[in-house]
Design a protein around this motif. Sequence first.
Motif, PDB file in Angstrom:
ATOM      1  N   THR A 107       5.125  14.320  -0.576  1.00 50.33           N
ATOM      2  CA  THR A 107       4.037  12.798  -0.129  1.00 50.33           C
ATOM      3  C   THR A 107       2.355  13.828  -0.185  1.00 50.33           C
ATOM      4  O   THR A 107       2.527  15.321  -0.549  1.00 50.33           O
ATOM      5  CB  THR A 107       4.628  13.238   1.090  1.00 50.33           C
ATOM      6  N   ARG A 155      -1.128   3.738   0.220  1.00 52.21           N
ATOM      7  CA  ARG A 155      -0.543   2.408   0.631  1.00 52.21           C
ATOM      8  C   ARG A 155      -0.039   2.269   2.375  1.00 52.21           C
ATOM      9  O   ARG A 155       1.140   1.084   2.367  1.00 52.21           O
ATOM     10  CB  ARG A 155       1.488   3.176   0.257  1.00 52.21           C
ATOM     11  N   SER A 213      10.118   8.545   2.045  1.00 56.18           N
ATOM     12  CA  SER A 213      10.324   6.594   2.759  1.00 56.18           C
ATOM     13  C   SER A 213       9.770   6.650   4.090  1.00 56.18           C
ATOM     14  O   SER A 213       9.620   5.146   3.758  1.00 56.18           O
ATOM     15  CB  SER A 213      10.647   6.415   1.891  1.00 56.18           C
ATOM     16  N   GLY A 233      13.823  -4.703  18.144  1.00 52.42           N
ATOM     17  CA  GLY A 233      12.698  -4.541  16.832  1.00 52.42           C
ATOM     18  C   GLY A 233      11.607  -4.759  17.191  1.00 52.42           C
ATOM     19  O   GLY A 233      10.918  -3.427  18.578  1.00 52.42           O
TER      20      GLY A 233
HETATM   21  N1  ACO Z   1       4.880  10.370  -0.561  1.00 46.37           N
HETATM   22  C1  ACO Z   1       5.110   9.683  -1.871  1.00 46.37           C
HETATM   23  N2  ACO Z   1       5.984   9.120  -2.544  1.00 46.37           N
HETATM   24  C2  ACO Z   1       6.623   8.200  -2.040  1.00 46.37           C
HETATM   25  C3  ACO Z   1       6.403   8.542  -0.413  1.00 46.37           C
HETATM   26  C4  ACO Z   1       5.912   9.227   0.146  1.00 46.37           C
HETATM   27  N3  ACO Z   1       6.055   9.432   1.685  1.00 46.37           N
HETATM   28  N4  ACO Z   1       7.376   7.076  -0.290  1.00 46.37           N
HETATM   29  C5  ACO Z   1       7.700   7.071  -1.398  1.00 46.37           C
HETATM   30  N5  ACO Z   1       7.403   7.086  -2.400  1.00 46.37           N
HETATM   31  C6  ACO Z   1       7.573   7.005  -3.587  1.00 46.37           C
HETATM   32  C7  ACO Z   1       8.882   6.481  -3.656  1.00 46.37           C
HETATM   33  O1  ACO Z   1      10.232   6.775  -3.822  1.00 46.37           O
HETATM   34  C8  ACO Z   1       8.292   5.267  -5.334  1.00 46.37           C
HETATM   35  O2  ACO Z   1       8.450   6.356  -6.340  1.00 46.37           O
HETATM   36  P1  ACO Z   1       9.108   5.865  -7.271  1.00 46.37           P
HETATM   37  O3  ACO Z   1       8.412   4.798  -8.266  1.00 46.37           O
HETATM   38  O4  ACO Z   1       9.126   7.265  -8.582  1.00 46.37           O
HETATM   39  O5  ACO Z   1      10.495   5.754  -7.915  1.00 46.37           O
HETATM   40  C9  ACO Z   1       7.379   5.149  -4.599  1.00 46.37           C
HETATM   41  O6  ACO Z   1       6.527   6.041  -4.226  1.00 46.37           O
HETATM   42  C10 ACO Z   1       6.975   3.431  -5.060  1.00 46.37           C
HETATM   43  O7  ACO Z   1       7.336   3.488  -3.324  1.00 46.37           O
HETATM   44  P2  ACO Z   1       7.654   1.360  -2.930  1.00 46.37           P
HETATM   45  O8  ACO Z   1       8.762   2.354  -1.715  1.00 46.37           O
HETATM   46  O9  ACO Z   1       8.184   0.943  -3.912  1.00 46.37           O
HETATM   47  O10 ACO Z   1       6.216   2.100  -2.102  1.00 46.37           O
HETATM   48  P3  ACO Z   1       5.460   0.891  -1.364  1.00 46.37           P
HETATM   49  O11 ACO Z   1       4.104   0.636  -1.776  1.00 46.37           O
HETATM   50  O12 ACO Z   1       6.207  -0.621  -1.682  1.00 46.37           O
HETATM   51  O13 ACO Z   1       4.983   1.771  -0.312  1.00 46.37           O
HETATM   52  C11 ACO Z   1       6.570   1.204   2.253  1.00 46.37           C
HETATM   53  C12 ACO Z   1       6.611   1.821   0.696  1.00 46.37           C
HETATM   54  C13 ACO Z   1       5.384   1.913   2.711  1.00 46.37           C
HETATM   55  C14 ACO Z   1       7.563   1.716   3.197  1.00 46.37           C
HETATM   56  C15 ACO Z   1       6.506  -0.300   2.641  1.00 46.37           C
HETATM   57  O14 ACO Z   1       7.029  -0.517   1.393  1.00 46.37           O
HETATM   58  C16 ACO Z   1       5.949  -1.326   3.615  1.00 46.37           C
HETATM   59  O15 ACO Z   1       4.882  -0.838   4.406  1.00 46.37           O
HETATM   60  N6  ACO Z   1       7.313  -2.124   3.416  1.00 46.37           N
HETATM   61  C17 ACO Z   1       6.979  -2.091   5.248  1.00 46.37           C
HETATM   62  C18 ACO Z   1       7.732  -1.331   6.158  1.00 46.37           C
HETATM   63  C19 ACO Z   1       7.451  -1.823   7.419  1.00 46.37           C
HETATM   64  O16 ACO Z   1       7.320  -2.957   7.602  1.00 46.37           O
HETATM   65  N7  ACO Z   1       8.258  -1.557   8.310  1.00 46.37           N
HETATM   66  C20 ACO Z   1       8.553  -2.634   9.501  1.00 46.37           C
HETATM   67  C21 ACO Z   1       9.153  -1.512   9.910  1.00 46.37           C
HETATM   68  S1  ACO Z   1       9.365  -2.714  11.988  1.00 46.37           S
HETATM   69  C22 ACO Z   1      10.600  -1.811  12.908  1.00 46.37           C
HETATM   70  O17 ACO Z   1      11.061  -2.720  13.498  1.00 46.37           O
HETATM   71  C23 ACO Z   1      10.680  -0.105  13.399  1.00 46.37           C
END
Ligand code: ACO
Length: 330
Positions: free
Chosen positions: A32, A40, A156, A115
């Motif tokens: 990462t 992000r 992720s 959650g």
């Molecule tokens: N570093 C680098 N690259 C990464 C990382 C990382 N840490 N994590 C994922 N990637 C990559 C993925 O593999 C993917 O690569 P690919 O295109 O080659 O397949 C790319 O980055 C894009 O991944 P996405 O999952 O599409 O990234 P996104 O912009 O959606 O961000 C995130 C991911 C930050 C997890 C976002 O979706 C998010 O915040 N979602 C909501 C999460 C949330 O609200 N959780 C609440 C939980 S509450 C509870 O009850 C605990």
Amino acid sequence: MQKLNRSIITGTGAAIPDRVITNEDLEKLVDTSNEWIVSRTGIRERRMLEEGFSNADLSEKAAREALSRAEVSASELDLILVATVTPDHHTPSTSCILQARLEAFKAGAMDISAGCTGFVYALSVAQQFINSGIYTKILVVGVEILTRFTDWEDRSTCVLFGDGAGAVVVEATEDENRGIINFSLKSDGRGAKLLYVPAGGSAMPASEETVNNRMHYLIMNGNEIFKFAVKAVEDTLYDLVRRENKKPEDLDMIILHQANLRIINHIRKHLKLPQEKFPVNIDRLGNTSSATIPIAMHEEILAGRLKEGDLVAMIAFGAGLTWGGVLMRW
Ligand code: ACO
């Protein structure tokens, strides 16, 4: 008709571990980069509870501060509610451990698992006990030690979470101009597997195989949660304000669950509301789940930004799926 009591928050507290984990630290663990994480998620660093300490330790610290600020003695408490998905043990509840530590021997105690919406659920439960006239003093804690359930090989998820606790003392008041006005609690169990820990419960007890397959860590479908979160927050916000014939712009502060800065900014822009109405701690603490809202509330009070008379909405969403909010006149 019996006059219903109103509930006000009379004291807040927070506990944040000392150990800082920066994005640069994570670059050494998984593939990462600081740039990816900041752009992000908005997260720059998070805190990790030191080895040898547990959920109850952070809860106790936050609770003692909230009780002291409320000038309430633990022996006066009627009920202790701990919102968490990372308790010390499956059983007994962390709230019982906390009750003993505080010597709050008059109080009933239970954990609430909803959650990241846990604190909103717990605050609504507290309000109902006070509203009905059954209790007058309740301690509500939102606490999470998510770093202990995070897969440090999964880029992720491991960049997202942090540890922390926030606590509030909720008391009955006869002041009709202040207090909790209404709440909204929702769930949709069809989304259970969008964010879950597969093993370690009765459905799949811990075994050598589950441990080897890393099934006792959090698994998340981030994209789906993101889409759900944006809609859930807006729906809840409109539900809370419309019932009082108000509009989002009437709110002085909107304390949103801190899961991703992009979610907060997206909602703020969509509602066309100024940045200062949306407290942020995800940049420094990551997603502390049930603790994000009470910690933010405490920080806003200490900074003098949350003041008596302010109309405040607190809105959260998370595993379950669950979502919901509380509207209150501070
Ligand atoms: N570093 C680098 N690259 C990464 C990382 C990382 N840490 N994590 C994922 N990637 C990559 C993925 O593999 C993917 O690569 P690919 O295109 O080659 O397949 C790319 O980055 C894009 O991944 P996405 O999952 O599409 O990234 P996104 O912009 O959606 O961000 C995130 C991911 C930050 C997890 C976002 O979706 C998010 O915040 N979602 C909501 C999460 C949330 O609200 N959780 C609440 C939980 S509450 C509870 O009850 C605990």
